[in-house]
Scaffold this active site. Structure first.
Site, PDB file in Angstrom:
ATOM      1  N   MET A  27      -2.867  -7.773  -7.563  1.00 58.26           N
ATOM      2  CA  MET A  27      -2.225  -8.882  -8.261  1.00 58.26           C
ATOM      3  C   MET A  27      -3.223  -9.811  -8.960  1.00 58.26           C
ATOM      4  O   MET A  27      -3.043 -11.028  -9.002  1.00 58.26           O
ATOM      5  CB  MET A  27      -1.351  -9.683  -7.271  1.00 58.26           C
ATOM      6  CG  MET A  27      -0.291  -8.839  -6.597  1.00 58.26           C
ATOM      7  SD  MET A  27       0.800  -7.980  -7.766  1.00 58.26           S
ATOM      8  CE  MET A  27       1.818  -9.358  -8.309  1.00 58.26           C
ATOM      9  N   ARG A  28      -4.272  -9.220  -9.511  1.00 61.81           N
ATOM     10  CA  ARG A  28      -5.273 -10.008 -10.256  1.00 61.81           C
ATOM     11  C   ARG A  28      -5.507  -9.352 -11.602  1.00 61.81           C
ATOM     12  O   ARG A  28      -5.381  -8.129 -11.738  1.00 61.81           O
ATOM     13  CB  ARG A  28      -6.609 -10.015  -9.508  1.00 61.81           C
ATOM     14  CG  ARG A  28      -6.522 -10.593  -8.130  1.00 61.81           C
ATOM     15  CD  ARG A  28      -6.743 -12.082  -8.151  1.00 61.81           C
ATOM     16  NE  ARG A  28      -6.625 -12.640  -6.809  1.00 61.81           N
ATOM     17  CZ  ARG A  28      -6.957 -13.871  -6.501  1.00 61.81           C
ATOM     18  NH1 ARG A  28      -7.430 -14.685  -7.419  1.00 61.81           N
ATOM     19  NH2 ARG A  28      -6.806 -14.319  -5.275  1.00 61.81           N
ATOM     20  N   GLY A  42       0.783  -1.236   0.000  1.00 62.65           N
ATOM     21  CA  GLY A  42       0.000   0.000   0.000  1.00 62.65           C
ATOM     22  C   GLY A  42       0.812   1.281   0.000  1.00 62.65           C
ATOM     23  O   GLY A  42       0.297   2.344   0.345  1.00 62.65           O
ATOM     24  N   SER A  43       2.076   1.219  -0.428  1.00 68.15           N
ATOM     25  CA  SER A  43       2.872   2.458  -0.405  1.00 68.15           C
ATOM     26  C   SER A  43       2.328   3.471  -1.421  1.00 68.15           C
ATOM     27  O   SER A  43       2.404   4.689  -1.182  1.00 68.15           O
ATOM     28  CB  SER A  43       4.352   2.176  -0.673  1.00 68.15           C
ATOM     29  OG  SER A  43       4.556   1.715  -1.989  1.00 68.15           O
ATOM     30  N   ASN A  44       1.752   2.996  -2.531  1.00 68.80           N
ATOM     31  CA  ASN A  44       1.150   3.941  -3.493  1.00 68.80           C
ATOM     32  C   ASN A  44      -0.116   4.571  -2.914  1.00 68.80           C
ATOM     33  O   ASN A  44      -0.381   5.745  -3.156  1.00 68.80           O
ATOM     34  CB  ASN A  44       0.874   3.252  -4.833  1.00 68.80           C
ATOM     35  CG  ASN A  44       2.130   3.155  -5.673  1.00 68.80           C
ATOM     36  OD1 ASN A  44       2.572   4.138  -6.253  1.00 68.80           O
ATOM     37  ND2 ASN A  44       2.736   1.974  -5.713  1.00 68.80           N
ATOM     38  N   HIS A  61       2.620   0.409 -12.957  1.00 67.79           N
ATOM     39  CA  HIS A  61       3.460  -0.770 -13.207  1.00 67.79           C
ATOM     40  C   HIS A  61       4.938  -0.358 -13.161  1.00 67.79           C
ATOM     41  O   HIS A  61       5.311   0.667 -13.742  1.00 67.79           O
ATOM     42  CB  HIS A  61       3.118  -1.371 -14.593  1.00 67.79           C
ATOM     43  CG  HIS A  61       3.952  -2.571 -14.898  1.00 67.79           C
ATOM     44  ND1 HIS A  61       3.707  -3.806 -14.324  1.00 67.79           N
ATOM     45  CD2 HIS A  61       5.054  -2.724 -15.679  1.00 67.79           C
ATOM     46  CE1 HIS A  61       4.618  -4.672 -14.762  1.00 67.79           C
ATOM     47  NE2 HIS A  61       5.442  -4.036 -15.583  1.00 67.79           N
ATOM     48  N   ASN A 100      -3.706   1.716 -13.795  1.00 64.42           N
ATOM     49  CA  ASN A 100      -2.785   0.832 -13.070  1.00 64.42           C
ATOM     50  C   ASN A 100      -1.399   1.456 -13.068  1.00 64.42           C
ATOM     51  O   ASN A 100      -1.031   2.163 -14.009  1.00 64.42           O
ATOM     52  CB  ASN A 100      -2.735  -0.527 -13.790  1.00 64.42           C
ATOM     53  CG  ASN A 100      -1.771  -1.510 -13.134  1.00 64.42           C
ATOM     54  OD1 ASN A 100      -1.779  -1.681 -11.914  1.00 64.42           O
ATOM     55  ND2 ASN A 100      -0.920  -2.153 -13.926  1.00 64.42           N
ATOM     56  N   ILE A 160      -7.994  -8.046 -14.338  1.00 64.27           N
ATOM     57  CA  ILE A 160      -9.363  -7.535 -14.325  1.00 64.27           C
ATOM     58  C   ILE A 160     -10.112  -8.071 -15.555  1.00 64.27           C
ATOM     59  O   ILE A 160      -9.549  -8.137 -16.643  1.00 64.27           O
ATOM     60  CB  ILE A 160      -9.310  -5.984 -14.405  1.00 64.27           C
ATOM     61  CG1 ILE A 160      -8.516  -5.422 -13.216  1.00 64.27           C
ATOM     62  CG2 ILE A 160     -10.685  -5.370 -14.494  1.00 64.27           C
ATOM     63  CD1 ILE A 160      -9.115  -5.703 -11.893  1.00 64.27           C
TER      64      ILE A 160
HETATM   65  C1  GRF Z   1       4.134  -1.266  -7.233  1.00 67.10           C
HETATM   66  O1  GRF Z   1       5.492  -1.333  -7.481  1.00 67.10           O
HETATM   67  C2  GRF Z   1       3.341  -1.338  -8.513  1.00 67.10           C
HETATM   68  O2  GRF Z   1       4.014  -0.828  -9.594  1.00 67.10           O
HETATM   69  C3  GRF Z   1       3.134  -2.816  -8.700  1.00 67.10           C
HETATM   70  O3  GRF Z   1       2.959  -3.312  -7.390  1.00 67.10           O
HETATM   71  C4  GRF Z   1       3.653  -2.488  -6.468  1.00 67.10           C
HETATM   72  C5  GRF Z   1       2.695  -2.122  -5.376  1.00 67.10           C
HETATM   73  O4  GRF Z   1       3.327  -1.542  -4.280  1.00 67.10           O
HETATM   74  N1  GRF Z   1       2.021  -3.049  -9.590  1.00 67.10           N
HETATM   75  P1  GRF Z   1       2.498  -0.922  -3.088  1.00 67.10           P
HETATM   76  O5  GRF Z   1       1.548  -1.986  -2.573  1.00 67.10           O
HETATM   77  O6  GRF Z   1       1.782   0.299  -3.576  1.00 67.10           O
HETATM   78  O7  GRF Z   1       3.531  -0.589  -2.039  1.00 67.10           O
END
Ligand code: GRF
Length: 195
Positions: A97-98, A17-19, A116, A114, A100
């Site tokens: 991680m699924r 969840g860092s994003n 990536h 998304n 859609i």
């Molecule tokens: C990120 O690096 C994103 O690019 C990838 O999964 C990671 C998720 O990180 N799809 P977080 O859960 O937001 O820390």
């Protein structure tokens, strides 16, 4: 700004969840006119759910009927129902991680994005930083793109380059890519908020 002017976000994630934290940070700093209305996960123990609760979002975990891979239609319908109840306008996949499928895509046309950790179209799928190292890339980065039925194949919205250093491991490179994601993703969401 009144609550009704805020872009209502639904964030889907399976992990750390860092994003999500980066989106919350930009909202708190007044850089992003949005509200995190819902945080949804497929992983009961995911830290992103804990973070969602701290933020004050509606937080739900729905474990899909099928293990791994694609979301099954019944699970997608549950996701759609919650996102609609929370009047979500933009769905953000942040480490979800699924894959859609058509139920969710049809409910939010061109409203699912998304993030990536590579410069797409290079290095789709899992372990993109390790893929960049294995390919001998000197530059990699991150991409925010619209989601379609493929794996990291949708139309690219924005990218940020990240240098690959000679002593990088997959972990150090992934950490620097994530640092770039934490600026890129909220900045793309801000462009939707201004529309
Ligand atoms: C990120 O690096 C994103 O690019 C990838 O999964 C990671 C998720 O990180 N799809 P977080 O859960 O937001 O820390």
């Amino acid at each position: 700004m009144s609550g009704s002017d805020l872009l209502r976000l639904g964030v889907l994630g399976s992990g750390h969840g860092s994003n999500l934290a980066a989106i919350g940070r930009d909202i708190d700093q007044g850089l992003l006119s949005a509200r995190i209305a819902a945080v949804l996960s497929d992983q009961p123990g995911a830290r992103i759910l804990e973070l969602g609760r701290t933020i004050g979002a509606r937080t739900e975990c729905i474990v899909p009927g099928l293990a791994g891979g694609r979301l099954d239609p019944a699970t997608e319908e549950k996701f759609v129902a919650i996102l609609r109840e929370e009047k979500v306008e933009l769905v953000v996949l942040a480490g979800f991680m699924r894959i859609i499928g058509s139920t969710l895509l049809a409910a939010f046309p061109r409203r699912i994005i998304n993030v990536h950790p590579s410069l797409l179209p290079k290095h789709r799928g899992a372990r993109a930083a390790a893929q960049a190292l294995a390919a001998g890339d000197q530059v990699t980065g991150c991409t925010v793109h619209y989601v379609d039925q493929g794996v990291d194949t949708g139309e690219i919205i924005a990218q940020q380059k990240v240098e690959v250093r000679p002593d990088d491991t997959a972990e150090t490179l992934q950490a620097r890519i994530q640092f770039a994601e934490h600026a890129l993703l909220p900045s793309v969401i801000a462009t939707f908020a201004r529309r």
